[in-house]
Each structure stands twice: as structure tokens, then as C-alpha cells.
Design a protein around this motif. Structure first.
Motif: not given
Length: 167
Positions: A82-102
Motif C-alpha cells: 500500500y505504501l508503494l501503491g500510494i507513492a506510485f499513485g502520486m507519481v502518476l497523479g503528478a504526471a497526469l495533472s497537466g493533462f487530465v482535466p481535458g
């Protein structure tokens, strides 16, 4: 005649860290359930094999000797997973943050799958240099489970993230 292409482009958006952490945690749960089901019903091996391998990151290789359910191994595996899942989710969220809304799901899910594929390569080829027992977990079932992890994390982040206007 004018041609309009709907190509996503990056814009500066703030990362929703809570949504990213929750998406990684939830996608980690999906991955863990898939691994347990595969071990229990398809592979013919112990459903706890993956848990013992993950627990060995924290507890050391001696935890690999257990063959069945062991409370200490499962608790350690869940904590690490779960700690790795959270860390990987945060990496993915950071990568997606510039694109996801559209973006819509047709654009988002392949990106999540690509992220899951990259995690598979990093975890089971790169990290096996440090944790050699991970090499025994390589294969299509683990690869597919990681694709599902990436797609689940991307989908959950997409659904949970708050836009700047709603914050």
C-alpha cells in the motif's frame, strides 16, 4: 478548409495529492486482490506467494521460507504494497495533472496502462537486482495485473481530482 485535431496538450495544473494518494491506494487494493485470486484459482501455487515476496522487502529473505498464510508476512506485505501503491499513485497523479482535466477515458486508460507497464519493468527487472526473488514473479499474469493497476489508478485519479475552480 480548416482541420481541427483534438490533441491533448499540457497545461500547468496543481496536482491533487489527496486524489493521487487515494488512487494509488485503491489501485493497490485492486492489484492485491488480482494477485490473490490468480494464486488461489489459476496458477496452482500458494495464493500467499506474492505476499511473502513483498514482505521480504521489509522482513528480509527469511520470510520467503513460509509457504502458507503467515500473519506477520501478510501485514508486512500489505504495508509495503500500500505504501508503494500510494507513492506510485502520486507519481502518476503528478504526471497526469497537466493533462487530465481535458482528457476522456479513451485517452487516459492507455496512459495508465503504459504507466503500469513501466512499473512492471521497473519492479520486476530493475528491482530484482536488489531483491532477486522478484524475478520468479515475472510473467504475463503479473504484467497484466500491473496494466490494470495503472489503468485503475489513472481512472480513480481522473474521477477524484479537484480542478482549480473547485478547490
Amino acid at each position: 478548409m480548416e482541420l481541427h485535431l483534438r490533441l491533448p496538450h499540457w497545461r500547468q495544473h496543481q496536482v491533487d495529492w489527496v486524489a493521487a494518494a487515494v488512487s494509488g491506494f485503491a489501485a493497490g487494493a485492486v492489484l492485491m486482490v488480482l494477485e490473490l485470486l490468480w494464486g488461489a484459482f489459476v496458477s496452482g501455487e500458494s495464493p500467499w506467494r506474492t505476499s511473502h515476496s513483498i514482505a521480504a522487502i521489509l522482513l528480509g529473505p527469511s520470510s520467503l521460507k513460509a509457504s502458507g498464510f503467515a500473519v506477520g508476512n501478510v501485514v508486512a506485505a500489505m504495508a509495503v504494497h500500500y505504501l508503494l501503491g500510494i507513492a506510485f499513485g502520486m507519481v502518476l497523479g503528478a504526471a497526469l495533472s497537466g493533462f487530465v482535466p481535458g482528457w476522456d477515458l479513451r485517452e487516459l486508460l492507455p496512459v495508465g496502462a503504459l504507466f503500469g507497464a513501466a512499473l512492471y519493468v521497473i519492479n520486476f527487472y530493475g528491482m530484482s537486482a536488489v531483491f532477486p526473488w522478484f524475478a520468479t514473479l515475472r510473467g504475463w499474469p503479473t504484467f497484466i495485473a500491473h496494466l490494470i493497476f495503472g489503468m485503475s489508478a489513472a481512472l480513480i485519479y481522473w474521477k477524484l481530482q479537484r480542478t482549480a475552480a473547485s478547490v
